[in-house]
Design a protein around this motif. Structure first.
Motif, PDB file in Angstrom:
ATOM      1  N   ASP A 128       2.410   7.093   8.768  1.00  0.00           N
ATOM      2  CA  ASP A 128       1.281   7.898   8.290  1.00  0.00           C
ATOM      3  C   ASP A 128       0.712   8.754   9.415  1.00  0.00           C
ATOM      4  O   ASP A 128       0.419   9.939   9.218  1.00  0.00           O
ATOM      5  N   ARG A 129       0.560   8.175  10.581  1.00  0.00           N
ATOM      6  CA  ARG A 129      -0.006   8.935  11.695  1.00  0.00           C
ATOM      7  C   ARG A 129       0.906  10.098  12.082  1.00  0.00           C
ATOM      8  O   ARG A 129       0.429  11.186  12.441  1.00  0.00           O
ATOM      9  N   MET A 130       2.207   9.896  11.986  1.00  0.00           N
ATOM     10  CA  MET A 130       3.146  10.974  12.273  1.00  0.00           C
ATOM     11  C   MET A 130       2.952  12.131  11.298  1.00  0.00           C
ATOM     12  O   MET A 130       2.953  13.308  11.689  1.00  0.00           O
ATOM     13  N   LEU A 131       2.761  11.794  10.028  1.00  0.00           N
ATOM     14  CA  LEU A 131       2.542  12.828   9.020  1.00  0.00           C
ATOM     15  C   LEU A 131       1.193  13.518   9.223  1.00  0.00           C
ATOM     16  O   LEU A 131       1.083  14.746   9.090  1.00  0.00           O
ATOM     17  N   TRP A 132       0.164  12.761   9.558  1.00  0.00           N
ATOM     18  CA  TRP A 132      -1.146  13.363   9.804  1.00  0.00           C
ATOM     19  C   TRP A 132      -1.084  14.351  10.963  1.00  0.00           C
ATOM     20  O   TRP A 132      -1.665  15.432  10.905  1.00  0.00           O
ATOM     21  N   GLN A 133      -0.378  13.965  12.026  1.00  0.00           N
ATOM     22  CA  GLN A 133      -0.256  14.839  13.191  1.00  0.00           C
ATOM     23  C   GLN A 133       0.460  16.137  12.848  1.00  0.00           C
ATOM     24  O   GLN A 133       0.228  17.172  13.481  1.00  0.00           O
ATOM     25  N   ALA A 134       1.331  16.080  11.827  1.00  0.00           N
ATOM     26  CA  ALA A 134       2.044  17.287  11.392  1.00  0.00           C
ATOM     27  C   ALA A 134       1.225  18.111  10.398  1.00  0.00           C
ATOM     28  O   ALA A 134       1.696  19.140   9.910  1.00  0.00           O
ATOM     29  N   GLY A 135       0.001  17.660  10.092  1.00  0.00           N
ATOM     30  CA  GLY A 135      -0.863  18.409   9.190  1.00  0.00           C
ATOM     31  C   GLY A 135      -0.829  17.975   7.749  1.00  0.00           C
ATOM     32  O   GLY A 135      -1.534  18.554   6.911  1.00  0.00           O
ATOM     33  N   ALA A 136      -0.029  16.959   7.406  1.00  0.00           N
ATOM     34  CA  ALA A 136       0.034  16.478   6.025  1.00  0.00           C
ATOM     35  C   ALA A 136      -1.147  15.559   5.755  1.00  0.00           C
ATOM     36  O   ALA A 136      -1.626  14.861   6.647  1.00  0.00           O
ATOM     37  N   ARG A 137      -1.614  15.556   4.527  1.00  0.00           N
ATOM     38  CA  ARG A 137      -2.711  14.699   4.126  1.00  0.00           C
ATOM     39  C   ARG A 137      -2.312  13.930   2.870  1.00  0.00           C
ATOM     40  O   ARG A 137      -1.643  14.475   1.992  1.00  0.00           O
ATOM     41  N   PRO A 138      -2.742  12.668   2.774  1.00  0.00           N
ATOM     42  CA  PRO A 138      -2.381  11.881   1.590  1.00  0.00           C
ATOM     43  C   PRO A 138      -2.930  12.504   0.314  1.00  0.00           C
ATOM     44  O   PRO A 138      -3.999  13.124   0.321  1.00  0.00           O
ATOM     45  N   VAL A 139      -2.190  12.324  -0.767  1.00  0.00           N
ATOM     46  CA  VAL A 139      -2.651  12.755  -2.090  1.00  0.00           C
ATOM     47  C   VAL A 139      -2.670  11.540  -3.002  1.00  0.00           C
ATOM     48  O   VAL A 139      -1.798  10.675  -2.926  1.00  0.00           O
ATOM     49  N   SER A 140      -3.690  11.449  -3.834  1.00  0.00           N
ATOM     50  CA  SER A 140      -3.801  10.343  -4.784  1.00  0.00           C
ATOM     51  C   SER A 140      -3.290  10.834  -6.131  1.00  0.00           C
ATOM     52  O   SER A 140      -4.018  11.455  -6.907  1.00  0.00           O
TER      53      SER A 140
ATOM     54  N   VAL B 219       0.862  -1.172   0.000  1.00  0.00           N
ATOM     55  CA  VAL B 219       0.000   0.000   0.000  1.00  0.00           C
ATOM     56  C   VAL B 219       0.902   1.227   0.000  1.00  0.00           C
ATOM     57  O   VAL B 219       1.805   1.338   0.835  1.00  0.00           O
ATOM     58  N   ASP B 220       0.681   2.123  -0.947  1.00  0.00           N
ATOM     59  CA  ASP B 220       1.461   3.361  -1.039  1.00  0.00           C
ATOM     60  C   ASP B 220       0.611   4.523  -0.539  1.00  0.00           C
ATOM     61  O   ASP B 220      -0.510   4.720  -1.012  1.00  0.00           O
ATOM     62  N   SER B 221       1.160   5.286   0.386  1.00  0.00           N
ATOM     63  CA  SER B 221       0.538   6.542   0.811  1.00  0.00           C
ATOM     64  C   SER B 221       1.471   7.659   0.398  1.00  0.00           C
ATOM     65  O   SER B 221       2.659   7.642   0.748  1.00  0.00           O
ATOM     66  N   LYS B 222       0.951   8.640  -0.343  1.00  0.00           N
ATOM     67  CA  LYS B 222       1.792   9.685  -0.923  1.00  0.00           C
ATOM     68  C   LYS B 222       1.460  11.040  -0.304  1.00  0.00           C
ATOM     69  O   LYS B 222       0.302  11.338  -0.026  1.00  0.00           O
ATOM     70  N   TYR B 223       2.509  11.832  -0.124  1.00  0.00           N
ATOM     71  CA  TYR B 223       2.362  13.153   0.476  1.00  0.00           C
ATOM     72  C   TYR B 223       3.248  14.133  -0.279  1.00  0.00           C
ATOM     73  O   TYR B 223       4.356  13.787  -0.687  1.00  0.00           O
ATOM     74  N   LEU B 224       2.777  15.352  -0.454  1.00  0.00           N
ATOM     75  CA  LEU B 224       3.578  16.437  -1.015  1.00  0.00           C
ATOM     76  C   LEU B 224       3.950  17.386   0.116  1.00  0.00           C
ATOM     77  O   LEU B 224       3.073  17.987   0.739  1.00  0.00           O
ATOM     78  N   LEU B 225       5.244  17.511   0.374  1.00  0.00           N
ATOM     79  CA  LEU B 225       5.736  18.339   1.461  1.00  0.00           C
ATOM     80  C   LEU B 225       6.722  19.363   0.926  1.00  0.00           C
ATOM     81  O   LEU B 225       7.450  19.101  -0.031  1.00  0.00           O
ATOM     82  N   SER B 226       6.739  20.519   1.558  1.00  0.00           N
ATOM     83  CA  SER B 226       7.792  21.479   1.245  1.00  0.00           C
ATOM     84  C   SER B 226       9.106  20.932   1.797  1.00  0.00           C
ATOM     85  O   SER B 226       9.115  20.063   2.682  1.00  0.00           O
ATOM     86  N   PRO B 227      10.248  21.404   1.283  1.00  0.00           N
ATOM     87  CA  PRO B 227      11.530  20.939   1.832  1.00  0.00           C
ATOM     88  C   PRO B 227      11.627  21.149   3.344  1.00  0.00           C
ATOM     89  O   PRO B 227      12.194  20.309   4.051  1.00  0.00           O
ATOM     90  N   GLU B 228      11.049  22.258   3.842  1.00  0.00           N
ATOM     91  CA  GLU B 228      11.105  22.526   5.278  1.00  0.00           C
ATOM     92  C   GLU B 228      10.251  21.523   6.054  1.00  0.00           C
ATOM     93  O   GLU B 228      10.664  21.014   7.102  1.00  0.00           O
ATOM     94  N   GLU B 229       9.055  21.228   5.542  1.00  0.00           N
ATOM     95  CA  GLU B 229       8.192  20.250   6.196  1.00  0.00           C
ATOM     96  C   GLU B 229       8.842  18.872   6.204  1.00  0.00           C
ATOM     97  O   GLU B 229       8.797  18.155   7.210  1.00  0.00           O
ATOM     98  N   TYR B 230       9.441  18.513   5.082  1.00  0.00           N
ATOM     99  CA  TYR B 230      10.084  17.207   5.017  1.00  0.00           C
ATOM    100  C   TYR B 230      11.275  17.130   5.973  1.00  0.00           C
ATOM    101  O   TYR B 230      11.509  16.105   6.616  1.00  0.00           O
ATOM    102  N   GLY B 231      12.029  18.225   6.082  1.00  0.00           N
ATOM    103  CA  GLY B 231      13.155  18.250   7.003  1.00  0.00           C
ATOM    104  C   GLY B 231      12.716  18.001   8.442  1.00  0.00           C
ATOM    105  O   GLY B 231      13.365  17.242   9.175  1.00  0.00           O
TER     106      GLY B 231
END
Length: 257
Positions: A209-221, A26-38
């Motif tokens: 995934d839960r870590m990313l959700w807590q940071a405000g990121a949402r999956p993108v299809s 299962v792939d969950s994809k997210y688009l993050l800015s370089p700062e968010e990813y850091g």
């Protein structure tokens, strides 16, 4: 662009394949800015257990993918329409080593991703050689009971840099793609500074995934192929992933039914 990876111990390719190959996943994809990813990467380093793929002293690798489609871009349209039985066909060349693979990505019965692949020749990366055509035909017949659509040929090329983080105990892999460039018959385009992050695991909704959700990121299809096709052939329409397209290329391509 770039994100520091020194906080992670190295892991070799063989160990990655053994621990988290995940050809069916299962792939969950997210688009993050370089700062968010850091910030996300720093949290992973604190959690512990995560390692970074390293080959020959390298941790970032250059990828080149060529996607095959019909003249009407059938596989793109199937993804845009959300068809249950859909697929993508590509070659992937690992530019740093010169290795190449021919891949067919299928949507499985439970919406998971099944990737069938064979070793291929880098010299043939831009064409559908007879052995690749036979492999594609056998894969589609076995998976969907369908023939290969007519006119399959190279339509889109993507180039990007990737690094991979792996948690061997959790059988989870994270890839981060940066510096995306796309090219096709109509020209070329470069994406904005953005990190396309994919969490690859046996099931969705895990700790990462839960870590990313807590940071405000949402999956993108979305996929790099769909983003590239929308950028290069804007009359096709990109409405299902308008937000992702805007974040990558700065504007929404015209919608066409």
């Amino acid at each position: 662009m770039g994100t520091a990876l020194e906080g992670f111990a190295p892991i070799g390719l063989a160990a990655v394949v053994e621990a988290a190959n995940l050809q069916t996943r299962v792939d969950s994809k997210y688009l993050l800015s370089p700062e968010e990813y850091g910030r996300f990467r720093e949290r992973l380093a604190l959690v512990g257990g995560w390692r970074c793929l390293e080959i020959g002293g390298r941790r970032r690798f250059n990828y080149e993918s060529v996607y095959f489609d019909t003249p009407e871009l059938l596989t793109y349209r199937q993804h845009r329409q959300g068809r249950r039985l859909r697929f993508k066909v590509r070659t992937r060349t690992y530019a740093d080593s010169g290795e190449c693979a021919f891949e067919v990505k299928l949507k499985g019965a439970r919406a998971d991703t099944v990737k069938e692949r064979m070793d291929y020749r880098a010299a043939d990366a831009g064409r559908l050689a007879p052995d690749a055509a036979d492999f594609l035909a056998a894969t589609l017949k076995r998976a969907y009971g369908m023939d290969v659509p007519l006119g399959m040929a190279p339509r889109v090329r993507t180039d990007y840099r990737r690094h991979t983080l792996v948690h061997p105990d959790a059988a989870t892999r994270i890839t981060c793609d940066e510096e995306l460039r796309v090219a096709g018959a109509t020209g070329s385009a470069s994406a904005r500074p953005v990190c396309l992050v994919e969490v690859k695991s046996a099931r969705a909704g895990g700790p990462v995934d839960r870590m990313l959700w807590q940071a405000g990121a949402r999956p993108v299809s979305v996929s790099k192929y769909c983003l590239a096709a929308a950028a290069l052939y804007p009359w096709l329409g990109a409405n299902p992933w308008a937000r992702a397209y805007r974040e990558c290329f700065g504007q929404v391509s015209p919608v066409r039914a």
